[in-house]
Motif scaffolding. Sequence first.
Motif, PDB file in Angstrom:
ATOM      1  N   GLU A  51     139.695   1.686 -24.286  1.00  0.00           N
ATOM      2  CA  GLU A  51     139.943   0.259 -24.244  1.00  0.00           C
ATOM      3  C   GLU A  51     141.122  -0.057 -23.330  1.00  0.00           C
ATOM      4  OE1 GLU A  51     138.579  -2.300 -25.609  1.00  0.00           O
ATOM      5  OE2 GLU A  51     140.120  -3.808 -25.371  1.00  0.00           O
ATOM      6  N   GLU A  54     140.256   0.408 -19.747  1.00  0.00           N
ATOM      7  CA  GLU A  54     139.444  -0.660 -19.201  1.00  0.00           C
ATOM      8  C   GLU A  54     140.303  -1.866 -18.876  1.00  0.00           C
ATOM      9  OE1 GLU A  54     136.147  -1.690 -21.514  1.00  0.00           O
ATOM     10  OE2 GLU A  54     135.329  -2.975 -19.968  1.00  0.00           O
ATOM     11  N   ARG A  55     141.250  -2.141 -19.770  1.00  0.00           N
ATOM     12  CA  ARG A  55     142.120  -3.268 -19.490  1.00  0.00           C
ATOM     13  C   ARG A  55     142.957  -3.056 -18.249  1.00  0.00           C
ATOM     14  NH1 ARG A  55     144.017  -6.917 -23.893  1.00  0.00           N
ATOM     15  NH2 ARG A  55     142.421  -6.653 -25.462  1.00  0.00           N
ATOM     16  N   ARG A  86     129.253  -3.089 -23.425  1.00  0.00           N
ATOM     17  CA  ARG A  86     128.602  -3.773 -22.318  1.00  0.00           C
ATOM     18  C   ARG A  86     127.580  -4.771 -22.795  1.00  0.00           C
ATOM     19  NH1 ARG A  86     131.248  -4.648 -19.132  1.00  0.00           N
ATOM     20  NH2 ARG A  86     132.991  -3.411 -19.777  1.00  0.00           N
ATOM     21  N   ASP A  88     124.459  -4.340 -23.044  1.00  0.00           N
ATOM     22  CA  ASP A  88     123.095  -4.226 -22.535  1.00  0.00           C
ATOM     23  C   ASP A  88     122.607  -2.808 -22.763  1.00  0.00           C
ATOM     24  OD1 ASP A  88     125.019  -4.120 -19.886  1.00  0.00           O
ATOM     25  OD2 ASP A  88     123.628  -2.462 -20.034  1.00  0.00           O
ATOM     26  N   HIS A  95     128.230  -2.202 -13.259  1.00  0.00           N
ATOM     27  CA  HIS A  95     128.821  -3.495 -13.510  1.00  0.00           C
ATOM     28  C   HIS A  95     130.164  -3.554 -12.805  1.00  0.00           C
ATOM     29  CE1 HIS A  95     129.741  -7.026 -15.849  1.00  0.00           C
ATOM     30  NE2 HIS A  95     130.917  -6.498 -16.082  1.00  0.00           N
ATOM     31  N   ARG A 286     151.508  -3.294 -35.736  1.00  0.00           N
ATOM     32  CA  ARG A 286     151.257  -4.060 -34.526  1.00  0.00           C
ATOM     33  C   ARG A 286     152.170  -3.713 -33.365  1.00  0.00           C
ATOM     34  NH1 ARG A 286     147.807  -8.180 -36.216  1.00  0.00           N
ATOM     35  NH2 ARG A 286     147.962  -9.270 -34.242  1.00  0.00           N
ATOM     36  N   TYR A 289     150.246  -3.764 -29.913  1.00  0.00           N
ATOM     37  CA  TYR A 289     149.562  -4.993 -29.498  1.00  0.00           C
ATOM     38  C   TYR A 289     149.293  -4.920 -28.014  1.00  0.00           C
ATOM     39  CZ  TYR A 289     148.760  -9.992 -29.033  1.00  0.00           C
ATOM     40  OH  TYR A 289     148.214 -11.208 -28.794  1.00  0.00           O
ATOM     41  N   VAL A 295     140.911  -6.122 -34.682  1.00  0.00           N
ATOM     42  CA  VAL A 295     139.847  -6.302 -33.715  1.00  0.00           C
ATOM     43  C   VAL A 295     139.204  -4.942 -33.503  1.00  0.00           C
ATOM     44  CG1 VAL A 295     139.332  -6.874 -31.334  1.00  0.00           C
ATOM     45  CG2 VAL A 295     141.055  -8.136 -32.553  1.00  0.00           C
ATOM     46  N   SER A 299     133.312  -3.040 -30.736  1.00  0.00           N
ATOM     47  CA  SER A 299     132.506  -4.218 -30.460  1.00  0.00           C
ATOM     48  C   SER A 299     133.348  -5.446 -30.177  1.00  0.00           C
ATOM     49  CB  SER A 299     131.625  -4.518 -31.660  1.00  0.00           C
ATOM     50  OG  SER A 299     132.460  -4.778 -32.760  1.00  0.00           O
ATOM     51  N   HIS A 300     134.631  -5.300 -30.237  1.00  0.00           N
ATOM     52  CA  HIS A 300     135.557  -6.404 -29.952  1.00  0.00           C
ATOM     53  C   HIS A 300     135.407  -7.592 -30.855  1.00  0.00           C
ATOM     54  CE1 HIS A 300     136.615  -4.114 -26.634  1.00  0.00           C
ATOM     55  NE2 HIS A 300     135.466  -4.233 -26.032  1.00  0.00           N
ATOM     56  N   ARG A 301     134.812  -7.408 -32.018  1.00  0.00           N
ATOM     57  CA  ARG A 301     134.757  -8.553 -32.907  1.00  0.00           C
ATOM     58  C   ARG A 301     135.952  -8.447 -33.836  1.00  0.00           C
ATOM     59  NH1 ARG A 301     131.211  -9.520 -36.190  1.00  0.00           N
ATOM     60  NH2 ARG A 301     130.184 -11.377 -35.467  1.00  0.00           N
ATOM     61  N   VAL A 302     136.336  -9.556 -34.362  1.00  0.00           N
ATOM     62  CA  VAL A 302     137.425  -9.515 -35.321  1.00  0.00           C
ATOM     63  C   VAL A 302     136.817  -9.069 -36.638  1.00  0.00           C
ATOM     64  CG1 VAL A 302     139.088 -10.880 -36.551  1.00  0.00           C
ATOM     65  CG2 VAL A 302     138.652 -11.316 -34.147  1.00  0.00           C
TER      66      VAL A 302
END
Lengths: 668, 315
Positions: A51, A54-55, A86, A88, A95, A286, A289, A295, A299-302
């Motif tokens: 992660e 990628e950032r 991604r 997909d 990409h 944290r 951060y 998060v 899947s980056h969902r909270v």
Amino acid sequence: MAPKAEIHEEQVLQAVILAQCEQDYGDPVTQDVPKVLAPLANTPLLEYSLEWLERCGVEEAIVYCRADTHLETIREHCRVAFMTRRGDTTPATTHPGGLRVNVVASEDCHSLGDAMRDLYAKSLLKGDFILLQGDTVTTLDLPALVTEHRESRAADRNAIMTCRKTTTATLLVSASTNKLLLHRRRGGRSTSSRLSVPTELLQGAGDILAYPAAYDPSVTICSEVVPSLFSDNFDYSTLDSLVRGVIEQEELLGYTIKCRVLEGGYAGRAASINSLIGVSGEVVGRQAYPLVPEVSQTSHRVRYHHDAFTHTYWDPSAKFPKGSMVTGVVVGAGTEVSPTAHLQNTTLGDHCTLGDGVVVRESVVMTGVCVKGASKLEQCWVGDNVVLGEGVVVAPGCVIGAGVTLGDRVVLAPGTRLSARPPLGDLGGDVIEPDPAVCGVGGVAYVVDQEEEEEEEEEDEEEEDGGGGGGGGGEMDESEESEEEIQMSDDEYNMNEFQHEVQESLSTALREGAAAENVVLEINASRHAYNVSMEDVLTSVVQGILKAGQERSTASKGAEGLWPAVKSSITAFQGVLRNYVKKNRDQILLLNAVESLVRSCPPFLPLAKGVLFELNQTHEILDDEVIVAWYRGGAAGATSPLPALRTALAKFVEWLEEEEEESEEEED
Amino acid sequence: MAQLSEREFIDKLRFEKYDTEQAKAEESLYLMECIVGSVHWKTGSDLLNLLRNVGTSVQAKMPWETTPCNMVQRVIKIVIDEYNTLRGENQGVEYPSLSQSMLVDPACGDLPKCTEVIPELQDRVLEAIAEQKAEIEQSQELIAAQGVSKIHNDEVIVMCAMCPLVLAFLTKAATQRKFHVIVAERAPKYDGHPVAKALCTAGIETTLIQDSAVFPIMSRVNKVIVGTETVVTNGGIETFVGAASLASPPKFYSVPLYVCTPTYKFSLMGCEEISHQTTTSIIPEGTKFWPSVNTALAQLDYVPPENVTSLITNK
């Protein structure tokens, strides 16, 4: 006229993540899940690195692992995680701006060095790259470091640029150019609190910054020269050895290492169980951060609710007391925690059940664990599907592998490691029953024994690998006054090994009648392998030659006397000796070697005279004056000649002196 | 500009590549333009579903990013309205509240069925989106233009936090009026320092004070002007941390509190959904606090509507 097309090389930023090179956690943990996928605050460790890369705009990440049972898991994970990220289903989509993850494996990769050599051989690295360990959680500003690296490369040929922060290595860095001048890793074995710094270091540099304790988060920016350096020197196994090698051979190769101590950003390495718990605590607090527990990194969902003031994260489906008894905790989905439980700085996986009055402190608990009432867990790691009975007390440092069941009221000693699988018996067919003393009535657990080395490893949390003996064992100072030589056990170990090898080479050579150059080659190779100084080489060679003669005589069952055997040995190896004995100083060393051999092996005593005679008269390796001076003046080192030796050599020396006088008279 | 996909947009949001809220709003509108302009939908319902998907995914991954969600809700409303207009219904219906007339939250309740295929729907919707875009772009200037009318000579104004909108507001007003601004420095980020510098360069008399001095100063102040992140349904605002303590003294001293906010920050968020967004990134490395001490550095604050006098917007 057609305009010239400019060919720009696409600078793809690559990163190498080393997963699985060394097994650190010990069997109960890594049996079922590879180390890089061990969850930290319920997210696999590898995810944090991917992660963050990628950032930072890294375009390709190469995950390097050993080809064993966990390889498929890692591959699968990367593919699945990557696809969820991604969104997909076609993994081959290029990409723009995304992160491509490439898993590379090799059969016998045991260290960072092997990994680098393999990558070099496969030509996967095209330019500068970021080197990370798989268990690092970091939020350091990588793009800035990379730009700085590229700028400094344009100015001057550099090998690596590292970034270090605070605790286990001692660094001396030149302030103006950020060049690394000295690096010494302080392991638990080092007993001295002094650091000897060669004065040449201080001459060239302007300002020097000394960092007595720099913490290595194992993030390095390397140029493409680095893998080739590793493949040139087959004995470099860790990054430390490379660093030392580059610093030592600076004049030869012209490479430098730059080092920056960073202020901001967070980096933590979860190398051992204790540091995993520590880093977990910091991530929950944290400090890393934007890589926060609520998060999900895949899947980056909270995924968790988050209470800022007690630093608690819980899945919506978890039932647990949200009171003041619970702080710094991550609770997974479907977990039920009884209202009277105390939790502090722990991570609970999914579907766990904690009974009444359970106290859990600073531990990592995985999925499906059931802890019955009144148990206490402290600073431990509990694997999947473990069942702990009532009143179980788990002391700090314990590792409970997956599937273990412990009966009621079992008390574990600190540092116990349990596994649900019985240790492999030599005969295979035995079924070893679980020992009730260990795991209580109705329990299933086997104690996993560790070797000595691994335990020491656990103590020094930041040591990179068990072979820290090779990397961290002190350097042999090549200077003549070696009063401050720190005797570490690794040195002696190396010496012993070296002497054994030399001995073997010489014995074999004597038997087979090998040529002198080959023997010299072999000895030199051993010398480089064990990083031994010239004096020791000479000493070992001399002793080896004499011992080889002795071996030969014993091998022929005394048919040849000891003396003739030794004599022939010396004759056979005169070329070798000549190669190593060049100056007077070497001769003195030779004599000292003979003396120490006599001291340790009495049978050689009567031969000493004969040996010296041979060396002096027949082969003219030793000069008369040197022998006389040595005899009269005592040895250059600390000991004086043995009384017995003295008497044995007395006549010889007298004769030598007479000879001298005679030759002088003749010259007149 | 190349086609923006939903995934790229979310990635950009995640990696914090946008500097201002305005940029976020513009990009999200652009994203929706791409969706509307593409050929993936036939009926209004399809389009609404697509838009709703965008909204929910942004919401799930980044619930604190209200601006893109707002824009999605706006566009949904636009689509529904256009659809209804084209079918000749719902002419001149009064909406009870501002938020209802602008936004439709796809999460609550079903979207109206728009199953007829109307070819002009696409064009009309695109036009309306273009209007929205223009509105966003002009929002900053329109708000700044109101500065002259709101601020009088020799006034003492308190502002806080780095908000480009409020800065523009004040600097525009300074061309015609002379007034005095007091800025709170806002530890530990010390946002107030660059603000004070910017105001000075614009020729405004500025005083920099510490956060705790806001209350005693308030008796001498004429008005308080702040910016915001979001405006919530009950009229309160969710804004930088410290605003709540900045907003109570004016109430006590009957000083008006004005909030400069463009319309794209109006949202359907309820006040109970506000979280404080804490981090600990300011704590220096290696300070031995853990584990007995928890450190929390909040980012956002809620100001209830009773403390807000009025909103200055671009409509």
